[in-house]
Enzyme design. Structure first.
Site, PDB file in Angstrom:
ATOM      1  N   HIS A 262     -72.667  57.522  71.137  1.00  0.00           N
ATOM      2  CA  HIS A 262     -72.611  56.591  70.007  1.00  0.00           C
ATOM      3  C   HIS A 262     -73.733  55.579  70.168  1.00  0.00           C
ATOM      4  O   HIS A 262     -74.069  55.180  71.268  1.00  0.00           O
ATOM      5  CB  HIS A 262     -71.260  55.848  69.993  1.00  0.00           C
ATOM      6  CG  HIS A 262     -70.944  55.232  68.689  1.00  0.00           C
ATOM      7  ND1 HIS A 262     -71.463  54.025  68.297  1.00  0.00           N
ATOM      8  CD2 HIS A 262     -70.172  55.675  67.661  1.00  0.00           C
ATOM      9  CE1 HIS A 262     -71.010  53.737  67.093  1.00  0.00           C
ATOM     10  NE2 HIS A 262     -70.232  54.713  66.666  1.00  0.00           N
ATOM     11  N   ASP A 316     -65.147  61.046  66.403  1.00  0.00           N
ATOM     12  CA  ASP A 316     -65.101  62.415  65.881  1.00  0.00           C
ATOM     13  C   ASP A 316     -64.581  63.420  66.892  1.00  0.00           C
ATOM     14  O   ASP A 316     -64.405  64.593  66.559  1.00  0.00           O
ATOM     15  CB  ASP A 316     -66.505  62.834  65.415  1.00  0.00           C
ATOM     16  CG  ASP A 316     -66.879  62.079  64.156  1.00  0.00           C
ATOM     17  OD1 ASP A 316     -67.840  61.309  64.203  1.00  0.00           O
ATOM     18  OD2 ASP A 316     -66.157  62.235  63.144  1.00  0.00           O
TER      19      ASP A 316
HETATM   20  C1  SDX Z   1     -70.067  58.654  63.904  1.00  0.00           C
HETATM   21  O1  SDX Z   1     -72.821  54.537  63.722  1.00  0.00           O
HETATM   22  C2  SDX Z   1     -71.572  54.669  63.615  1.00  0.00           C
HETATM   23  O2  SDX Z   1     -70.794  53.708  63.742  1.00  0.00           O
HETATM   24  C3  SDX Z   1     -71.088  56.084  63.330  1.00  0.00           C
HETATM   25  C4  SDX Z   1     -69.573  56.251  63.344  1.00  0.00           C
HETATM   26  C5  SDX Z   1     -68.919  55.503  62.219  1.00  0.00           C
HETATM   27  O3  SDX Z   1     -67.748  55.121  62.343  1.00  0.00           O
HETATM   28  O4  SDX Z   1     -69.567  55.376  61.139  1.00  0.00           O
HETATM   29  O5  SDX Z   1     -69.043  55.769  64.560  1.00  0.00           O
HETATM   30  C6  SDX Z   1     -69.158  57.703  63.160  1.00  0.00           C
HETATM   31  O6  SDX Z   1     -71.007  59.143  63.318  1.00  0.00           O
HETATM   32  C7  SDX Z   1     -69.826  58.908  65.354  1.00  0.00           C
HETATM   33  C8  SDX Z   1     -70.943  59.788  66.023  1.00  0.00           C
HETATM   34  C9  SDX Z   1     -70.670  61.253  65.669  1.00  0.00           C
HETATM   35  N1  SDX Z   1     -71.801  62.080  66.096  1.00  0.00           N
HETATM   36  C10 SDX Z   1     -71.657  62.962  67.127  1.00  0.00           C
HETATM   37  O7  SDX Z   1     -70.659  63.069  67.818  1.00  0.00           O
HETATM   38  C11 SDX Z   1     -72.886  63.839  67.352  1.00  0.00           C
HETATM   39  C12 SDX Z   1     -73.272  63.831  68.827  1.00  0.00           C
HETATM   40  N2  SDX Z   1     -73.733  62.485  69.172  1.00  0.00           N
HETATM   41  C13 SDX Z   1     -75.154  62.270  69.265  1.00  0.00           C
HETATM   42  O8  SDX Z   1     -75.904  62.962  68.292  1.00  0.00           O
HETATM   43  C14 SDX Z   1     -75.540  60.809  69.455  1.00  0.00           C
HETATM   44  O9  SDX Z   1     -74.740  60.302  70.435  1.00  0.00           O
HETATM   45  C15 SDX Z   1     -75.529  59.859  68.272  1.00  0.00           C
HETATM   46  C16 SDX Z   1     -76.302  60.375  67.123  1.00  0.00           C
HETATM   47  C17 SDX Z   1     -74.129  59.588  67.866  1.00  0.00           C
HETATM   48  C18 SDX Z   1     -76.157  58.526  68.735  1.00  0.00           C
HETATM   49  O10 SDX Z   1     -77.395  58.860  69.187  1.00  0.00           O
HETATM   50  P1  SDX Z   1     -78.556  57.748  69.406  1.00  0.00           P
HETATM   51  O11 SDX Z   1     -77.967  56.393  69.548  1.00  0.00           O
HETATM   52  O12 SDX Z   1     -79.600  57.942  68.356  1.00  0.00           O
HETATM   53  O13 SDX Z   1     -79.091  58.146  70.832  1.00  0.00           O
HETATM   54  P2  SDX Z   1     -80.043  59.346  71.123  1.00  0.00           P
HETATM   55  O14 SDX Z   1     -79.720  60.560  70.279  1.00  0.00           O
HETATM   56  O15 SDX Z   1     -81.430  58.811  71.065  1.00  0.00           O
HETATM   57  O16 SDX Z   1     -79.598  59.685  72.614  1.00  0.00           O
HETATM   58  C19 SDX Z   1     -79.920  58.798  73.686  1.00  0.00           C
HETATM   59  C20 SDX Z   1     -79.827  59.640  74.934  1.00  0.00           C
HETATM   60  C21 SDX Z   1     -80.632  60.950  74.773  1.00  0.00           C
HETATM   61  O17 SDX Z   1     -80.982  61.340  76.087  1.00  0.00           O
HETATM   62  P3  SDX Z   1     -82.543  61.313  76.469  1.00  0.00           P
HETATM   63  O18 SDX Z   1     -83.253  62.212  75.459  1.00  0.00           O
HETATM   64  O19 SDX Z   1     -82.954  59.840  76.323  1.00  0.00           O
HETATM   65  O20 SDX Z   1     -82.573  61.840  77.875  1.00  0.00           O
HETATM   66  O21 SDX Z   1     -78.475  60.049  75.139  1.00  0.00           O
HETATM   67  C22 SDX Z   1     -78.390  61.465  75.004  1.00  0.00           C
HETATM   68  C23 SDX Z   1     -79.647  61.917  74.250  1.00  0.00           C
HETATM   69  O22 SDX Z   1     -79.960  63.263  74.590  1.00  0.00           O
HETATM   70  N3  SDX Z   1     -77.217  61.768  74.186  1.00  0.00           N
HETATM   71  C24 SDX Z   1     -76.453  62.828  74.371  1.00  0.00           C
HETATM   72  C25 SDX Z   1     -75.437  62.731  73.398  1.00  0.00           C
HETATM   73  N4  SDX Z   1     -75.628  61.638  72.676  1.00  0.00           N
HETATM   74  C26 SDX Z   1     -76.730  61.035  73.171  1.00  0.00           C
HETATM   75  N5  SDX Z   1     -76.538  63.860  75.241  1.00  0.00           N
HETATM   76  C27 SDX Z   1     -75.564  64.799  75.142  1.00  0.00           C
HETATM   77  N6  SDX Z   1     -74.557  64.777  74.229  1.00  0.00           N
HETATM   78  C28 SDX Z   1     -74.469  63.763  73.354  1.00  0.00           C
HETATM   79  N7  SDX Z   1     -73.480  63.741  72.464  1.00  0.00           N
END
Ligand code: SDX
Length: 380
Positions: A262, A316
């Protein structure tokens, strides 16, 4: 002259608005709607009461709540021409596209150009909150070749939605649980779909258009689409002993673990904690939930591998498991999210247009200058 700020990908950490609607502390896992903790609202409130709180910044008294509930109940039906539009949509399409199309069409029947008129604001909010569940249920029935089921005024918001899906009065426990899920999904500060709706609202577009913008944004798998992706992932894993190799392989391939991570929360999402308890409650009531044990193991291994990076289960992760146990089709999970988040989208719309400023950010230009036009015959 606007102060030029440091560029931040995805506007991470950049305040896009001043707001008093909800507050999140990502370090401690705190979520408040208008200052009231989500745990209190999940325990004691209802979705319509919480919606009133979000829209009007206070809990309604009994008269106000009865009036609001009655107005929403009276406006659940959709025009026959909206039903006809839904009938024309392809069966294999995504329900979020049907919802977005029908909501945009709604606005054609209820012109709402004068967005500063309190009457327009109230009745647009009532119609959107009341009709989105009817649209979702109608598409669910019509795409299967079943007749649309008309709403029942004697059922509450969540119970009536389940009734319109199945034409049977739902188990009160399930209806209550779905109502709690709607509370948990109603609002969450500057998430992508809320921000998208606000950008549209800042042009003084009508609220139906604002909500159709937000629906489009919520659909994506990184946002509202994650609950469906999580259940698809759990079904792909199949059994508890496949969990670890699957996750290791997925992470090694730089693929995200769905339902994890998140932008704000660096601990387990407080909503996931409550949703997990609801899923456990269903199990205790001997509802079959083959995915729950799998989800628990995925969370355990996910925690082991990702907690060090501040990545934990989010809202989620368990919501899809719960919806599946309730008998909802997977491709409808995000529609249930939208039916709830419409309250947050509308609350931000009302807050923002009181003191509106068109969203028009700047950019850092990386391109060339002064290139000449080359006639086509002289191009390489
Ligand atoms: C919702 O914003 C909100 O409030 C949203 C929400 C709401 O109520 O409206 O809470 C609802 O959308 C919840 C999130 C649902 N999405 C998912 O579950 C999809 C999987 N999650 C990721 O895609 C990610 O965690 C995000 C999109 C939710 C947040 O990503 P960010 O803040 O843009 O961070 P990032 O993608 O740049 O990741 C930072 C690091 C990366 O590693 P590095 O490349 O720096 O080495 O963390 C890692 C990412 O690879 N990472 C993950 C991960 N989430 C982040 N690695 C593995 N699995 C994951 N789920």
């Amino acid at each position: 002259e606007a102060v030029r700020r440091e560029f931040s990908p995805g506007l991470a950490g950049v305040p896009a608005a001043r707001s008093s609607i909800s507050f999140v502390n990502g370090e401690t896992g705190l979520l408040e709607y208008r200052g009231i903790r989500i745990e209190e609202l999940a325990e004691h409130s209802s979705f319509l009461e919480t919606t009133y709180l979000l829209l009007y910044d206070r809990l309604p008294d009994q008269t106000e709540l009865d009036r609001f509930t009655s107005d929403v109940t009276q406006h659940r039906r959709i025009k026959y021409r909206i039903t006809d539009l839904i009938k024309c949509l392809p069966e294999q399409g995504h329900p979020m596209d049907a919802l977005q199309a029908a909501v945009a069409a709604l606005g054609m029947f209820y012109p709402a150009r004068h967005v500063l008129d309190p009457q327009v604001q109230y009745w647009s909010a009532v119609r959107l909150i009341a009709k989105m569940p009817t649209i979702v249920a109608a598409y669910h029935r019509l795409r299967r070749g079943d007749e649309q089921v008309q709403p029942r005024d004697d059922l509450d918001h969540a119970g009536n939605f389940l009734y319109m899906l199945t034409e049977t009065v739902p188990d009160p426990l399930i209806a209550k649980m779905l109502d709690t899920c709607l509370i948990l999904h109603a609002e969450h500060t500057m998430n992508a779909s809320t921000f998208s709706g606000m950008v549209t609202a800042s042009t003084l577009a009508d609220p139906y258009t604002v909500v159709s913008s937000a629906i489009g944004t919520l659909k994506g798998p990184l946002h509202g689409g994650a609950a469906q992706e999580t259940v698809d992932m759990l079904e792909e894993i199949g059994s508890v002993d496949h969990v670890r190799p699957y996750i290791m392989q997925r992470l090694a391939a730089k693929q995200k673990l769905m339902g994890f991570g998140h932008r704000i929360y660096k601990v387990k999402d407080p909503r996931a904690i409550i949703l997990q308890k609801l899923a456990q409650r269903l199990l205790a009531e001997s509802w079959r939930s083959p995915l729950y044990k799998l989800a628990e193991e995925v969370e355990r291994v996910g925690e082991e591998l990702l907690a060090g990076k501040g990545i934990h289960a989010n809202v989620d992760f368990y919501s899809g498991v719960l919806y599946k146990t309730m008998g909802l089709d997977e491709d409808f999970f995000t529609c249930v999210f939208a039916m709830a988040r419409v309250s947050g989208w509308l609350a931000h719309w009302l807050e923002q247009i009181k003191d509106n400023k068109l969203f028009r950010p700047d950019q850092i230009y990386d391109g060339p200058h002064g290139r000449g036009y080359v006639p086509i015959e002289r191009r390489p």
